[in-house]
Design a protein around this motif. Sequence first.
Motif, PDB file in Angstrom:
ATOM      1  N   GLN A  55       3.090  -5.981  -4.101  1.00 43.76           N
ATOM      2  CA  GLN A  55       2.152  -6.548  -5.066  1.00 43.76           C
ATOM      3  C   GLN A  55       1.984  -5.664  -6.299  1.00 43.76           C
ATOM      4  OE1 GLN A  55      -1.431  -7.644  -2.871  1.00 43.76           O
ATOM      5  NE2 GLN A  55      -0.435  -9.488  -2.101  1.00 43.76           N
ATOM      6  N   GLY A  56       3.015  -4.874  -6.601  1.00 37.09           N
ATOM      7  CA  GLY A  56       2.988  -4.051  -7.803  1.00 37.09           C
ATOM      8  C   GLY A  56       2.000  -2.900  -7.760  1.00 37.09           C
ATOM      9  N   PHE A  57       1.546  -2.532  -6.552  1.00 36.08           N
ATOM     10  CA  PHE A  57       0.557  -1.465  -6.421  1.00 36.08           C
ATOM     11  C   PHE A  57       1.255  -0.221  -5.886  1.00 36.08           C
ATOM     12  CE2 PHE A  57      -2.834   0.925  -4.303  1.00 36.08           C
ATOM     13  CZ  PHE A  57      -3.830   0.898  -5.277  1.00 36.08           C
ATOM     14  N   GLY A  58       1.474   0.740  -6.783  1.00 38.54           N
ATOM     15  CA  GLY A  58       2.156   1.974  -6.424  1.00 38.54           C
ATOM     16  C   GLY A  58       1.263   3.175  -6.648  1.00 38.54           C
ATOM     17  N   PRO A  59       1.820   4.373  -6.581  1.00 37.46           N
ATOM     18  CA  PRO A  59       1.013   5.597  -6.715  1.00 37.46           C
ATOM     19  C   PRO A  59       0.224   5.685  -8.014  1.00 37.46           C
ATOM     20  CG  PRO A  59       3.141   6.130  -5.755  1.00 37.46           C
ATOM     21  CD  PRO A  59       3.204   4.684  -6.151  1.00 37.46           C
ATOM     22  N   GLU A  60       0.808   5.275  -9.126  1.00 39.88           N
ATOM     23  CA  GLU A  60       0.075   5.373 -10.392  1.00 39.88           C
ATOM     24  C   GLU A  60      -1.108   4.420 -10.420  1.00 39.88           C
ATOM     25  OE1 GLU A  60       0.530   7.813 -12.530  1.00 39.88           O
ATOM     26  OE2 GLU A  60       2.006   8.457 -11.021  1.00 39.88           O
ATOM     27  N   GLU A  61      -0.928   3.222  -9.880  1.00 40.60           N
ATOM     28  CA  GLU A  61      -2.041   2.271  -9.811  1.00 40.60           C
ATOM     29  C   GLU A  61      -3.131   2.787  -8.881  1.00 40.60           C
ATOM     30  OE1 GLU A  61       1.397   0.323 -11.483  1.00 40.60           O
ATOM     31  OE2 GLU A  61       1.190   1.426  -9.579  1.00 40.60           O
ATOM     32  N   ALA A  62      -2.723   3.438  -7.794  1.00 38.34           N
ATOM     33  CA  ALA A  62      -3.699   4.016  -6.869  1.00 38.34           C
ATOM     34  C   ALA A  62      -4.522   5.100  -7.557  1.00 38.34           C
ATOM     35  CB  ALA A  62      -2.988   4.584  -5.645  1.00 38.34           C
ATOM     36  N   LYS A  63      -3.857   5.960  -8.301  1.00 37.88           N
ATOM     37  CA  LYS A  63      -4.564   7.037  -8.995  1.00 37.88           C
ATOM     38  C   LYS A  63      -5.559   6.469 -10.009  1.00 37.88           C
ATOM     39  CE  LYS A  63      -0.690  10.265  -8.580  1.00 37.88           C
ATOM     40  NZ  LYS A  63       0.404  10.933  -9.331  1.00 37.88           N
ATOM     41  N   ALA A  64      -5.167   5.418 -10.706  1.00 38.02           N
ATOM     42  CA  ALA A  64      -6.074   4.803 -11.675  1.00 38.02           C
ATOM     43  C   ALA A  64      -7.297   4.210 -10.991  1.00 38.02           C
ATOM     44  CB  ALA A  64      -5.333   3.727 -12.477  1.00 38.02           C
ATOM     45  N   PRO A  67      -6.237  -4.547   1.849  1.00 44.00           N
ATOM     46  CA  PRO A  67      -5.631  -4.189   0.570  1.00 44.00           C
ATOM     47  C   PRO A  67      -6.574  -3.347  -0.298  1.00 44.00           C
ATOM     48  CG  PRO A  67      -5.385  -6.536   1.041  1.00 44.00           C
ATOM     49  CD  PRO A  67      -6.357  -6.004   2.020  1.00 44.00           C
ATOM     50  N   PRO A  68      -6.032  -2.730  -1.365  1.00 41.77           N
ATOM     51  CA  PRO A  68      -6.865  -1.883  -2.221  1.00 41.77           C
ATOM     52  C   PRO A  68      -8.046  -2.662  -2.797  1.00 41.77           C
ATOM     53  CG  PRO A  68      -4.538  -1.591  -2.730  1.00 41.77           C
ATOM     54  CD  PRO A  68      -4.628  -2.763  -1.809  1.00 41.77           C
ATOM     55  N   SER A  69      -9.187  -1.997  -2.882  1.00 36.39           N
ATOM     56  CA  SER A  69     -10.409  -2.630  -3.374  1.00 36.39           C
ATOM     57  C   SER A  69     -11.261  -1.589  -4.074  1.00 36.39           C
ATOM     58  CB  SER A  69     -11.187  -3.250  -2.207  1.00 36.39           C
ATOM     59  OG  SER A  69     -12.542  -3.487  -2.552  1.00 36.39           O
ATOM     60  N   LEU A  70     -11.561  -1.809  -5.334  1.00 31.74           N
ATOM     61  CA  LEU A  70     -12.441  -0.899  -6.064  1.00 31.74           C
ATOM     62  C   LEU A  70     -13.819  -0.863  -5.419  1.00 31.74           C
ATOM     63  CD1 LEU A  70     -13.139   0.953  -8.435  1.00 31.74           C
ATOM     64  CD2 LEU A  70     -13.625  -1.114  -9.789  1.00 31.74           C
ATOM     65  N   LEU A  71     -14.333  -2.028  -5.025  1.00 33.52           N
ATOM     66  CA  LEU A  71     -15.657  -2.063  -4.413  1.00 33.52           C
ATOM     67  C   LEU A  71     -15.688  -1.239  -3.125  1.00 33.52           C
ATOM     68  CD1 LEU A  71     -18.542  -3.186  -4.454  1.00 33.52           C
ATOM     69  CD2 LEU A  71     -17.702  -5.142  -3.124  1.00 33.52           C
ATOM     70  N   ALA A  72     -14.647  -1.344  -2.308  1.00 32.32           N
ATOM     71  CA  ALA A  72     -14.612  -0.568  -1.066  1.00 32.32           C
ATOM     72  C   ALA A  72     -14.546   0.928  -1.349  1.00 32.32           C
ATOM     73  CB  ALA A  72     -13.434  -1.003  -0.202  1.00 32.32           C
ATOM     74  N   LEU A  73     -13.852   1.336  -2.402  1.00 31.25           N
ATOM     75  CA  LEU A  73     -13.857   2.747  -2.789  1.00 31.25           C
ATOM     76  C   LEU A  73     -15.259   3.165  -3.219  1.00 31.25           C
ATOM     77  CD1 LEU A  73     -10.531   3.120  -4.823  1.00 31.25           C
ATOM     78  CD2 LEU A  73     -10.953   3.752  -2.453  1.00 31.25           C
ATOM     79  N   GLU A  74     -15.946   2.296  -3.918  1.00 28.49           N
ATOM     80  CA  GLU A  74     -17.317   2.595  -4.344  1.00 28.49           C
ATOM     81  C   GLU A  74     -18.290   2.579  -3.170  1.00 28.49           C
ATOM     82  OE1 GLU A  74     -16.970   0.820  -8.909  1.00 28.49           O
ATOM     83  OE2 GLU A  74     -17.735  -0.467  -7.280  1.00 28.49           O
ATOM     84  N   TRP A  75     -17.844   2.021  -2.039  1.00 28.31           N
ATOM     85  CA  TRP A  75     -18.677   1.962  -0.835  1.00 28.31           C
ATOM     86  C   TRP A  75     -18.130   2.848   0.290  1.00 28.31           C
ATOM     87  CZ3 TRP A  75     -20.491  -3.821   0.045  1.00 28.31           C
ATOM     88  CH2 TRP A  75     -21.331  -4.191  -1.021  1.00 28.31           C
TER      89      TRP A  75
END
Length: 327
Positions: A309-318, A277-285
Amino acid sequence: MNEEIVRLIDSVKSRALAGETADRSTLVRLLSLDPDSPEVEYMGRAAREVAREVAGNRGKIWAAIGVDYCPCMMNCNFCSFGAQWGVINEANEWDEEKIIRAARRFVAGGASWVTLRTTQFYGVERLMALVRRIRSEVPGSYEIVVNTGEFDLPIAESLKASGADVVYHALRLGEGRDTAFDPRDRLATLDAVRRSPLRLASLVEPVGVEHTPEEMADVFLTNLQYGASLSGSMARVNIPGTPFGCCEALPERRLAQVVAVTRLGGGRQTPDICVHPPSLLALEWGANLVVVETGAIPRGEDENEADWQGFGPEEAKALFAEAGYEV
């Protein structure tokens, strides 16, 4: 920090930027590090620097539409669709109009890929017809991905002729043990993709706490061997009612560590590295790709009419913006 490990990470980073991939012993060594150690923090920063150059610091959205929601007799231990688990009691399929609407919404939201995920027994002819319709009715700059069952080279070539660009297929962790699939059949499909005009996307997945560095390294090397240009890692979601339902969840730092290793290990062969699933830490790594999905999702207990889980394109961009990526 351990200076030997720091030198190893620096060496792997330099080789990645030079277009080289990592060998098995290096991958195992990096995957064996303590996720909470300063060495893994250092590795994560190095992987992010590689992503900045190799991926052009661009974050990308992988959209997936689960077409058919139905019990599957293959009964993979990690999949909610397994008929034996009784999580799904009533079969349902999205009609083409609904799929087209979802594809248009994802493309308008900036998705680089639109994935059609179908079960093992959906039917390749039906899938190709759906690909052709999306290609003709959904304008935009995106690629179509198919994620389906096993097939041979002629079918791979037909999928390309129908308008597909990419195949998602993987030799999964525990294949033949946690699944009823023969690993040789999975590899035969990977070989068909390699010999076809289609490109391959293949993650290290589904990762659980019990999987060893050696297992993960071998799956990743298989991805590279069969020409994957998109890789990364997906954590297993332990769904209640399935054999893994009571297992401990994979910690985010462990998932981010695996992602960082795939970024460094794949070099320029795998410019796009996914985390799910989406992870800010993984993006930072080092990851530069996240998944948004709707419809039938094998990591959930219910069909999704909206985004999982409410995660769509706008949440991805953020999330990309927070990690310092351009979209």
